[in-house]
Design a protein around this motif. Structure first.
Motif, PDB file in Angstrom:
ATOM      1  N   GLU A   1      42.152   5.438  38.961  1.00  0.00           N
ATOM      2  CA  GLU A   1      42.702   6.445  38.058  1.00  0.00           C
ATOM      3  C   GLU A   1      41.591   7.234  37.351  1.00  0.00           C
ATOM      4  N   LYS A   2      40.541   6.497  36.963  1.00  0.00           N
ATOM      5  CA  LYS A   2      39.479   7.136  36.180  1.00  0.00           C
ATOM      6  C   LYS A   2      38.365   7.725  37.042  1.00  0.00           C
ATOM      7  N   LEU A   3      38.076   7.063  38.154  1.00  0.00           N
ATOM      8  CA  LEU A   3      36.870   7.435  38.908  1.00  0.00           C
ATOM      9  C   LEU A   3      37.140   8.016  40.287  1.00  0.00           C
ATOM     10  N   GLY A   4      38.420   7.976  40.714  1.00  0.00           N
ATOM     11  CA  GLY A   4      38.690   8.431  42.080  1.00  0.00           C
ATOM     12  C   GLY A   4      38.542   7.298  43.078  1.00  0.00           C
ATOM     13  N   LEU A   5      38.149   7.678  44.277  1.00  0.00           N
ATOM     14  CA  LEU A   5      38.167   6.730  45.394  1.00  0.00           C
ATOM     15  C   LEU A   5      37.330   5.481  45.114  1.00  0.00           C
ATOM     16  N   ILE A   6      37.952   4.324  45.370  1.00  0.00           N
ATOM     17  CA  ILE A   6      37.242   3.046  45.275  1.00  0.00           C
ATOM     18  C   ILE A   6      37.196   2.427  46.675  1.00  0.00           C
ATOM     19  N   TYR A   7      35.996   2.083  47.076  1.00  0.00           N
ATOM     20  CA  TYR A   7      35.863   1.429  48.382  1.00  0.00           C
ATOM     21  C   TYR A   7      36.153  -0.058  48.257  1.00  0.00           C
TER      22      TYR A   7
ATOM     23  N   PRO B   1      41.447  -1.629  50.365  1.00  0.00           N
ATOM     24  CA  PRO B   1      41.480  -0.541  49.370  1.00  0.00           C
ATOM     25  C   PRO B   1      42.911  -0.093  49.055  1.00  0.00           C
ATOM     26  N   LEU B   2      43.098   0.518  47.903  1.00  0.00           N
ATOM     27  CA  LEU B   2      44.401   1.079  47.570  1.00  0.00           C
ATOM     28  C   LEU B   2      44.654   2.307  48.428  1.00  0.00           C
ATOM     29  N   ASP B   3      43.599   3.074  48.657  1.00  0.00           N
ATOM     30  CA  ASP B   3      43.694   4.280  49.489  1.00  0.00           C
ATOM     31  C   ASP B   3      42.934   3.997  50.787  1.00  0.00           C
ATOM     32  N   PRO B   4      43.611   4.175  51.930  1.00  0.00           N
ATOM     33  CA  PRO B   4      42.958   3.835  53.205  1.00  0.00           C
ATOM     34  C   PRO B   4      41.606   4.535  53.388  1.00  0.00           C
ATOM     35  N   ALA B   5      41.415   5.655  52.725  1.00  0.00           N
ATOM     36  CA  ALA B   5      40.138   6.365  52.851  1.00  0.00           C
ATOM     37  C   ALA B   5      38.984   5.526  52.327  1.00  0.00           C
ATOM     38  N   GLY B   6      39.317   4.528  51.476  1.00  0.00           N
ATOM     39  CA  GLY B   6      38.268   3.705  50.891  1.00  0.00           C
ATOM     40  C   GLY B   6      37.942   2.458  51.699  1.00  0.00           C
ATOM     41  N   GLN B   7      38.431   2.412  52.930  1.00  0.00           N
ATOM     42  CA  GLN B   7      38.199   1.216  53.751  1.00  0.00           C
ATOM     43  C   GLN B   7      36.716   1.049  54.082  1.00  0.00           C
ATOM     44  N   LEU B   8      36.179  -0.096  53.711  1.00  0.00           N
ATOM     45  CA  LEU B   8      34.795  -0.400  54.082  1.00  0.00           C
ATOM     46  C   LEU B   8      34.791  -0.911  55.513  1.00  0.00           C
ATOM     47  N   LEU B   9      33.928  -0.350  56.322  1.00  0.00           N
ATOM     48  CA  LEU B   9      33.869  -0.825  57.707  1.00  0.00           C
ATOM     49  C   LEU B   9      33.173  -2.175  57.741  1.00  0.00           C
ATOM     50  N   ASP B  10      32.118  -2.292  56.943  1.00  0.00           N
ATOM     51  CA  ASP B  10      31.435  -3.573  56.848  1.00  0.00           C
ATOM     52  C   ASP B  10      31.541  -4.076  55.411  1.00  0.00           C
ATOM     53  N   PRO B  11      32.418  -5.044  55.182  1.00  0.00           N
ATOM     54  CA  PRO B  11      32.633  -5.512  53.813  1.00  0.00           C
ATOM     55  C   PRO B  11      31.388  -6.156  53.207  1.00  0.00           C
TER      56      PRO B  11
END
Lengths: 469, 533
Positions: free
Chosen positions: B363-369, B373-383
C-alpha cells in the motif's frame, strides 16, 4: 464425543510425531502419551494398501480373531498315552516320512534334515546302508510331508517314521489330537541328522522299552494335564522352548510313581527314569504337541488374521494363518544369532530349523522369555532383555493367555495370538528362542540363540488375506 | 579425511529431531559434512550431493548416519555426540521399562484420550488421522503434504462423527486453555477464535491477551478449509460449536482468501449465529472481504491487530489503540541512512504475519517482491536472491525442505540476515519473532548474535572503505532492524526478556505486526524523499 463436549472435558492427547509437542504438554501437566511411531509396514506402500483394505472388514476380522483367540486359550491339552505313528497319525502313508517345517523336496533339504531322513530310512529298514538310503530318498521312492499337515510336530529335523512311538495329546475342549515323537536327548541324535548305529540303537530301545513302559504308566493315570504343567513350568524358570528343565522335572515327579506302580521289571523302570532324568529337554516333545493341539483348534476360523503355525525346515520358514487355513506362506529361513559352543564358528550353523517355533506361536518360548531369566545368558542376553522381549511381543499379539502367566511381569498372561496385521504394520517380528544345528548331518547342536522369521512370510500372508476379501 | 557411513536398520526418528541432530553434528569441530536421516530417496540424494562415496542400501525405516571429518577422532566424537543428541531428543529406541505404545490404538488402550496430535510425514498422516477419527478422537493434523482429496474425505468423516479435524497443516490451536503445537500462553476468556492461519491465530490471541481479554478456544482449520472442494466444513462446524459453547460470547474468524460461495456460507453462519463476531481476511484481495458487507452481527477487520481490538470491544473490554509511527523517530532514522539504502528486506517465520506486512508495505511502497507475492509481478525467480523491496516467508515449503521450520531453527534466517545486512541497498530488515510453545526456546539470543556479527562486518567494511578514501561519509549504522515479537509474558521464552534483549542489540521492537510494518514503510518513504532531512 462431540466438539461441544470436548470443550468441557479435560484434554487428553495422544501425540504421533514431533516429540517436542509431547514434551510441551507434559511440561504443562496435561495428560499426554507419546506413540513410538514408525512408518507403517516400514514404508511399504503395497502393504499399507493391504492393511487399509483389511480395515474395510475390520469388524469381521475382530470377530474372527476373538473366536480364534478364544479357541486357543480355551483349548486344554492332556497327555493320554503313547502309540505307534502309523496307527495314529492321519494320512501317514506306509512309505512316508514326516518332517519339520513347510513342504520341501529332497533337493532343497539341508544337511541335518537329509541325515535324519537317511537315519529314519535305516530305522525302518527300507534300505540297508546310508548310501542306499540316500539313493532311495533322492529317487522319489519316499513321500515327504510336513508333520504340521498331519496333526504332528517334531523338533529340529522333526522326522517321524511310521513305526516310531509318539505321544498322544488330546485337546479335551475341542476334541482334536496332536502327536510328537519322544525326545532322544542331546549330542548325536536323529533330529540333528545323526544316523550312526548308536543313534539307531537308541531309537530302537526307545520304541521297544521306553515307549511301552511309559504307555503302561500313563494307563494308570487319567491323562496328564499338560496345560497345568506348562503353567507351572513358567513359574519355575522355563519358557517351554529352549529351557524345559522344570517341565521335565515336573513330568518326572508325575511319571516316576506311575512307573513304580506298574508290574515292570525294576531294571526297566530304572533305565526309563534315568533316561528322562538325563535329558533336560525331555519335556520339549510334550510342550510342542501341547502347543500344536491348542493352535490347531483355531485353524480355519474365517477372517482371523492370527498365526496358527510358524515353523522351519532348515531351508525355508513357513507360516500359516487361521483365516487362510492350510495355506503355507514361505520364505528362506534366517540364521540364528546367538552363542556357539566352543570350537564352532558361524560357518558351521545351519539355517533355522524345526517345528519348535510352535511354542512361540502359542505365546511361549521367546514370547515368554521374561519367565526364564536363566536362559538369556545361553542365548547371549541379559535378564532385562528378557523382560523387554516379552513386553515387545504384546505389541503384535491379540491377547494374554489366561492360564500361562509370567511372575516377573506381575503375573501378566503370556502374549498370545500373533496378528499378521500388527507384525507387518509395526515392522515388529516375533522373537524365537532356538537351538542351532550344525549344517552337516549328525554333528548335532552347535549353539543357541534368537532368530526372527523373514518378514516376507508375513507380507505374503497379509497380501493373501487382503486378496481374500 | 575420514568418511564413515552407518546404516541402522529399523531405527526410526522423526524428521524434526533428525534435522536438528544433523545440524548440530555438522557444527562439531573437525566435521566437514554430516547427514543423520532416514533412508528416504531425498536423503539418499543428499548423500550424493554431499559427495559421500559409500555405496549403501537403506529403506525409509532405516537410519543413515554419514559423517566426514578431519580424522578418526573427529568422526568418532561426532558419532558419540550424535547418540547423545538423539537421546536428548527423546526419540532413541526406548529402553527396558520405557515401553511406549507403537500405534494409536495401543496408546488408546493405555490412556483414555480425546485428541490425537498428528505430525508424522504427510504420506502417512491421513491414514493415522482416519484411524484416530474412527476411534472417536478429535484430530489436530499438523502434518502437511496431505492431498486435497484426503482432506475432504477426512473432514467429511469428522463432520459425520461430530469431531474436529484441524488441518492438515494446522500449526496452532488452544483447546480448553491448553496450547497445542505452536501456540502462546494467553488468558482464558470469552472470545472464541476459528482460524485458517496459524500465525494469524497466534497474533490475534496474543493481542487479545495484551488488551486484558481472554480466549475460550482457538480452533485451526488448515489453510485450505475454505477451498471450494473442502467447502469450509471445519470452519462451519467450528462456528457452530462456538455458537453452542456457553463460555464463548464473541466469535472471531481469521481467514485466508476463500472461494466466493464458501465465503458466503461462512458469512451467513456468522450472521445467524446469534453472537457478535469479527471477520478478518488476510491475503490477496477478494474473497470474503470483497464479497461481504458489514452487518450488525459481523464486524470486518483489516488487520490482525484490528481484529483483536474489535473482538475485545465486543467482549466488553478496552482496546489498546494502534500507536501511529512517530514522524520524528522516522526522520531521525532516515537521516542515518546512506543514499543507496532504499529497500526493505522482510524475513518472516510466520506466513500470515508475512502476508499482513506485505499488504501494508505494498500500500505504501508499491510492488513487493516475494516467493509468494501479493501481485504476480513481484514473483522472485530465485527466492534465495532478494530484489528491491523483498519480503519472504521463510516458513514456505521452498525454504523448509530438509530443514526444520524457522520458528524452531533460526539457522537459515540468520544466514539470510547476514546476507541482507551486507547489501548496501538495504535500509530496513523487518523481522517477526514468534514465541510460545513449539517455537525456539530463546530466539532473541540467536538473532542478537547474528546482529552483532552483521554489525561488526558492516563496521569493518566501512573502515576499509574509509582507509581507501573512497567514501566521503562513513557507512554509519548499516541496515536498521525492525521487529515484532508475537508472544506473552506467560510464554516459555518470556516476552519481556526477549524484547529487552532485542532492544539492547539495537532492534526497534513494536507492539504489533502492523505497527512494525507501518514504521518500516515510514522509514522507506522518508528515505525515498532523498537525502538526509
Amino acid at each position: 464425543m462431540s466438539i461441544r463436549d470436548l470443550f468441557v472435558t479435560e484434554l487428553a492427547v495422544i501425540n504421533l510425531g514431533v516429540p517436542s509437542f509431547y514434551e510441551d504438554l507434559l511440561r504443562q501437566g496435561q495428560p499426554v502419551i507419546q506413540v513410538d511411531w514408525k512408518p507403517p509396514a516400514g514404508g511399504n506402500q503395497e502393504m499399507v494398501a493391504a492393511l487399509e483394505k483389511l480395515e474395510t472388514v475390520r469388524e469381521k476380522i475382530e470377530a474372527g480373531n476373538r473366536e480364534a483367540f478364544q479357541r486357543l486359550s480355551e483349548a486344554h491339552p492332556y497327555l493320554e498315552g503313547i502309540g505307534t505313528a502309523r496307527d495314529l497319525i492321519p494320512g501317514l502313508g506306509e512309505r512316508m516320512l514326516l518332517h519339520a517345517g513347510p513342504p520341501i523336496s529332497w533337493e532343497h533339504m539341508s544337511g541335518p534334515v537329509r541325515g535324519a531322513i537317511i537315519g529314519a530310512i535305516l530305522y525302518e529298514s527300507w534300505a540297508q546302508s546310508p548310501q542306499d538310503a540316500e539313493e532311495l530318498a533322492a529317487s522319489g521312492g519316499i513321500a515327504f510331508s510336513p508333520a504340521h499337515e498331519h496333526n504332528a510336530v517334531g523338533p529340529m529335523a522333526g522326522i517321524i517314521s511310521p513305526s516310531m512311538p509318539v505321544f498322544i495329546i488330546h485337546n479335551r475342549t475341542h476334541g482334536n489330537y496332536a502327536y510328537c515323537t519322544l525326545n532322544e536327548g542331546l549330542g548325536k541324535v536323529l533330529r540333528f541328522g545323526a544316523f550312526g548305529p548308536d543313534v539307531l540303537e537308541r531309537l530302537k530301545w526307545m520304541a521297544e522299552e521306553l515307549a511301552p513302559a511309559l504307555k503302561k504308566a500313563l494307563q494308570l493315570s487319567d491323562g496328564i494335564d499338560l496345560k497345568s504343567l506348562m503353567a507351572q513350568m513358567l513359574h519355575m524358570g522355563d519358557e517351554g522352548h529352549n529351557r524345559n528343565k522344570a517341565g521335565t522335572s515336573l513330568f518326572y515327579r508325575i511319571v516316576a510313581p506311575l512307573l513304580l506302580k506298574t508290574d515292570l521289571a525294576p531294571k526297566t523302570v530304572r533305565r526309563c527314569l534315568e533316561f528322562i532324568d538325563s535329558n533336560d529337554h525331555f519335556f520339549l516333545n510334550l510342550s510342542m504337541p501341547a502347543c500344536k493341539a491348542m493352535l490347531d483348534a483355531a485353524v480355519g476360523v474365517e477372517y482371523s488374521t492370527l498365526v496358527t503355525t510358524m515353523t522351519r525346515n532348515g531351508t525355508d520358514f513357513g507360516l500359516r494363518v487361521a483365516g487362510t487355513g492350510n495355506h503355507w506362506f514361505t520364505a528362506p529361513a534366517n540364521y540364528v544369532e546367538g552363542l556357539l559352543f566352543p570350537g564352532f564358528t558361524p560357518q558351521d550353523a545351519n539355517p533355522d530349523l524345526g517345528d519348535s517355533a510352535i511354542t512361540e506361536t502359542c505365546g511361549l518360548g521367546g514370547f515368554a522369555m521374561a519367565a526364564a531369566p536363566a536362559i538369556v545368558q545361553f542365548v547371549g542376553g541379559t535378564a532385562s532383555m528378557a523382560l523387554e522381549f516379552s513386553n515387545l511381543m504384546y505389541q503384535i499379539t491379540y491377547g494374554e493367555n489366561p492360564v500361562f502367566t509370567i511372575p516377573a511381569l506381575n503375573f501378566r498372561g503370556t502374549p498370545t495370538g500373533i496378528d499378521v496385521r500388527q507384525v507387518v504394520e509395526l515392522g515388529l517380528l516375533p522373537v524365537i528362542n532356538t537351538g542351532i544345528a550344525h549344517r552337516e548331518a549328525g554333528i548335532g547342536q552347535v549353539g543357541a540363540g534368537l532368530v526372527r522369521p523373514p518378514m516376507a512370510c508375513f507380507e505374503k500372508a497379509l497380501s493373501a488375506l487382503a486378496e481374500s476379501i | 579425511m575420514k568418511e564413515q557411513v552407518i546404516v541402522q536398520a529399523n531405527r526410526y526418528a522423526d524428521s524434526v529431531t533428525l534435522m536438528l541432530v544433523s545440524q548440530r553434528v555438522q557444527q562439531l569441530p573437525g566435521i566437514e559434512a554430516a547427514l543423520v536421516g532416514m533412508g528416504s530417496p531425498l536423503n539418499l540424494d543428499v548423500l550424493q550431493t554431499l559427495d559421500f562415496q559409500a555405496e549403501i542400501s537403506a529403506g525409509p525405516n532405516d537410519l543413515i548416519i554419514a559423517l566426514r571429518g578431519r580424522d578418526d577422532e573427529a568422526v568418532q566424537n561426532a558419532l558419540d555426540q550424535m547418540e547423545a543428541l538423539m537421546r536428548a531428543q527423546g526419540s532413541s529406541a526406548s529402553g527396558p521399562g520405557k515401553e511406549r505404545p507403537k500405534s494409536l490404538v495401543q496408546a488408546l488402550a493405555k490412556q483414555q484420550s480425546n485428541l490425537a496430535l498428528i505430525s508424522v510425514p504427510g504420506v502417512y498422516a491421513a491414514r493415522e488421522a482416519r484411524r484416530a477419527l474412527e476411534q472417536d478422537l478429535h484430530v489436530m493434523l499438523f502434518s502437511d503434504n496431505v492431498s486435497l482429496a484426503e482432506e475432504v474425505e477426512l473432514k467429511k468423516l469428522a463432520h459425520s462423527r461430530e469431531l474436529l479435524l484441524m488441518g492438515p497443516d494446522c500449526g496452532t490451536a488452544i483447546l480448553n486453555g491448553v496450547p497445542l503445537a505452536f501456540a502462546n500462553v494467553v488468558r482464558r476468556g470469552v472470545i472464541g477464535l476459528v482460524a485458517a492461519s496459524g500465525t494469524g491465530a497466534q497474533e490475534v490471541s496474543v493481542q487479545i491477551d495484551r488488551m486484558g481479554q481472554g480466549i475460550s478456544q482457538v480452533i485451526g482449520t488448515g489453510g485450505r478449509d475454505l477451498h471450494e472442494a473442502v467447502g469450509g466444513i471445519m470452519m462451519l462446524d467450528s462456528i457452530e460449536a462456538l455458537r453452542q459453547d456457553p463460555e464463548t460470547t464473541v466469535i472471531v474468524v481469521v481467514s485466508k482468501p476463500a472461494a466466493p460461495a464458501i465465503a458466503a456460507k461462512v458469512f451467513e453462519a456468522l450472521s445467524k449465529c446469534g453472537k457478535p463476531s469479527v471477520l478478518c481476511v488476510i491475503g490477496s484481495n477478494g474473497g470474503i472481504r470483497g464479497k461481504t458487507e458489514v452487518t450488525a452481527q459481523v464486524a470486518i477487520a483489516h488487520s490482525l491487530l484490528e481484529t483483536a481490538q474489535k473482538a475485545v470491544r465486543l467482549a466488553g473490554g478496552v482496546q489498546i489503540p494502534q500507536k501511529p509511527a512517530d514522524p520524528a523517530e522516522i526522520s531521525g532514522i532516515a537521516a542515518t541512512l546512506q543514499p543507496e539504502q532504499k529497500y526493505v528486506r522482510g524475513l518472516f517465520s510466520g506466513g500470515t504475519l508475512c502476508d499482513e506486512a506485505m499488504e501494508i508495505l505494498t500500500e505504501k511502497l508499491g510492488l513487493i517482491y516475494s516467493y509468494g507475492p501479493l501481485d504476480p509481478a513481484g514473483q522472485l525467480l530465485d527466492p534465495n536472491k532478494s530484489c528491491q523491496n523483498t519480503v519472504l516467508d521463510l516458513g514456505d515449503d521452498f525454504f523448509t525442505v530438509g530443514r526444520p521450520h524457522p520458528m524452531i531453527d533460526l539457522t537459515l534466517r540468520k544466514q539470510r540476515i547476514k546476507e541482507e545486512a551486507g547489501d548496501p541497498e538495504v535500509a530496513v530488515i523487518l523481522l517477526d519473532v514468534v514465541l510460545g510453545y513449539g517455537a525456539h526456546p530463546d530466539p532473541a539470543s540467536e538473532l542478537v548474535s547474528v546482529l552483532a556479527e552483521a554489525k561488526a562486518e558492516a563496521e569493518a567494511e566501512t573502515k576499509v572503505k574509509t582507509e581507501r578514501g573512497r567514501e566521503s561519509e562513513p557507512h554509519k549504522n548499516g541496515a536498521v532492524f525492525v521487529a515484532y515479537v508475537c508472544g506473552t509474558a506467560g510464554d516459555p521464552q518470556d516476552y519481556n526478556k526477549q524484547v529487552k534483549a532485542l532492544r539492547e542489540a539495537g532492534v526497534r521492537v513494536f507492539a504489533s505486526n502492523v505497527e512494525a510494518a507501518e514504521f518500516t514503510a515510514g522509514i522507506l518513504e522518508a528515505a525515498r524523499g532523498g537525502g538526509p532531512r
